[in-house]
Write a protein that holds these residues in place. Structure first.
Motif, short mmCIF file in Angstrom:
data_model
loop_
_atom_site.label_atom_id
_atom_site.label_comp_id
_atom_site.label_asym_id
_atom_site.label_seq_id
_atom_site.Cartn_x
_atom_site.Cartn_y
_atom_site.Cartn_z
N GLY A 1 6.39 -10.89 14.62
CA GLY A 1 7.27 -11.59 13.69
C GLY A 1 8.61 -11.99 14.27
N TYR A 2 8.88 -11.65 15.51
CA TYR A 2 10.13 -12.07 16.14
C TYR A 2 9.79 -12.95 17.35
N GLU A 3 10.76 -13.71 17.78
CA GLU A 3 10.56 -14.61 18.92
C GLU A 3 10.80 -13.85 20.22
N VAL A 4 9.87 -13.94 21.13
CA VAL A 4 10.01 -13.33 22.45
C VAL A 4 10.51 -14.40 23.41
N ALA A 5 11.66 -14.16 24.02
CA ALA A 5 12.21 -15.13 24.96
C ALA A 5 11.25 -15.35 26.12
N ARG A 6 11.26 -16.57 26.65
CA ARG A 6 10.37 -16.89 27.76
C ARG A 6 10.57 -15.94 28.93
N GLU A 7 11.81 -15.55 29.19
CA GLU A 7 12.09 -14.68 30.32
C GLU A 7 11.52 -13.28 30.13
N ARG A 8 11.31 -12.87 28.88
CA ARG A 8 10.80 -11.53 28.59
C ARG A 8 9.30 -11.54 28.30
N ALA A 9 8.68 -12.70 28.24
CA ALA A 9 7.30 -12.81 27.78
C ALA A 9 6.33 -12.05 28.69
N VAL A 10 6.53 -12.14 30.00
CA VAL A 10 5.62 -11.47 30.94
C VAL A 10 5.68 -9.96 30.76
N ALA A 11 6.88 -9.40 30.65
CA ALA A 11 7.03 -7.96 30.47
C ALA A 11 6.45 -7.51 29.13
N LEU B 1 13.06 -7.69 32.66
CA LEU B 1 11.91 -6.93 33.14
C LEU B 1 11.67 -5.67 32.32
N ARG B 2 12.57 -5.37 31.38
CA ARG B 2 12.38 -4.18 30.55
C ARG B 2 11.18 -4.39 29.63
N PRO B 3 10.22 -3.47 29.65
CA PRO B 3 9.01 -3.67 28.84
C PRO B 3 9.25 -3.40 27.37
N ALA B 4 8.38 -3.95 26.55
CA ALA B 4 8.39 -3.62 25.13
C ALA B 4 7.86 -2.19 24.96
N VAL B 5 8.22 -1.57 23.85
CA VAL B 5 7.81 -0.19 23.58
C VAL B 5 6.85 -0.19 22.39
N CYS B 6 5.67 0.34 22.60
CA CYS B 6 4.67 0.45 21.53
C CYS B 6 4.80 1.81 20.87
N VAL B 7 5.05 1.82 19.57
CA VAL B 7 5.19 3.05 18.80
C VAL B 7 3.97 3.18 17.90
#
Length: 285
Positions: A124-134, A32-38
């Motif tokens: 350019g990296y693979e986002v795991a299915r479990e992290r895709a929503v976040a 559930l940890r979101p990605a960080v936009c820099v």
């Protein structure tokens, strides 16, 4: 082996299920940890004086589409997306990331009185299915986009329609209800609709679902690939479909970069990035 013994073999016991649940518990909260936009704040303020908004937001989620985005000239790097669990080791230092770097770069393309009309995201990296929503929630929440276009791919064995991905370029479209409603009557879509029975998952599905539940206009272009890096002719087909969507959304200048006189250079650069030949097609036997 009778039917009862066979059932015992293929039916997991409660103990096995409990062990899997306990093993997954420590990592579930991390999904559930979101990605960080820099962002490059100075460049964003210069290009987007009225806030980070665009007519079309293009998000490339597979190697073929990322190579195509990296080959587009005239784009300006304005930020990057950092995802939990993705290492930054081995990434090159420079004004722009290399296509081989496992990073997610955000570019601005085109211009106008209110800023660039198109934003390009090359994941350019693979986002795991479990992290895709976040991941989708974090990125789409940062940009006010009039239309979202995701570029994805599925392996040929998951395709449930007519056609052979080894012999032809298979490209299909999914869109939200808002995008279908806003389409002009009689307008020809950039690609045929995805056949019933074919399931798309992971990050492309999460992006489209995020827009669907918020009644936002969005489309997903899905390529059927025999191999992860796609076919040489598929790059050209994807470029043409992307240009058609951009043109239909009022981003004609960006579309000309892909379909105009310089479109061949974009496709050639994408093929070189993927290590594909220059021939018109590749046939698998």
């Amino acid at each position: 082996m009778d039917i009862f013994e066979q059932a015992d073999v293929f039916t997991p016991s409660r103990a096995v299920l409990q062990e899997e649940e306990e093993a997954a518990a420590p990592s579930s909260s991390g999904n559930l940890r979101p990605a960080v936009c820099v962002w490059n704040k100075s460049r964003v303020r210069e290009l987007f004086p009225q806030g980070l908004a665009c007519d079309v937001l293009v998000i490339a989620t597979c190697p073929t589409s990322c190579a195509l985005v990296h080959g587009i000239p005239g784009k300006q790097l304005i930020g990057t997306v950092l995802a939990p669990g993705v290492s930054l080791a081995g990434i090159s230092l420079g004004p722009e990331p290399l296509p081989s770097d496992r990073v997610c770069a955000v570019y601005a393309l085109g211009g106008g009185s209110t800023g660039p009309k198109v934003l390009l995201v090359a994941c350019g990296y693979e986002v795991a299915r479990e992290r895709a929503v976040a991941w989708a929630r974090a990125v789409l929440g940062q940009v006010a986009a009039g239309h979202v276009l995701a570029l994805g791919a599925i392996p040929a064995e998951q395709f449930r329609g007519q056609g052979d991905a080894s012999q032809e370029e298979l490209l299909f479209l999914l869109r939200t209800r808002a995008a279908a409603t806003a389409a002009a009557p009689g307008a020809r879509p950039a690609a045929p609709l995805l056949p019933t029975g074919t399931v798309v998952g992971g990050l492309p599905a999460a992006l489209l679902s995020h827009c669907q539940v918020r009644d936002q206009s969005a489309e997903l272009l899905v390529a059927v690939e025999m191999v992860l890096e796609g076919r040489a002719a598929l790059v050209e087909a994807l470029a043409a479909a992307l240009a058609a969507v951009l043109r239909g959304r009022g981003a004609g200048q960006a579309a000309e970069v892909l379909a105009g006189a310089g479109g061949g250079a974009v496709v050639a650069a994408a093929r070189a990035t993927l290590g594909l030949g220059q021939g018109p097609c590749d046939v698998y036997v």
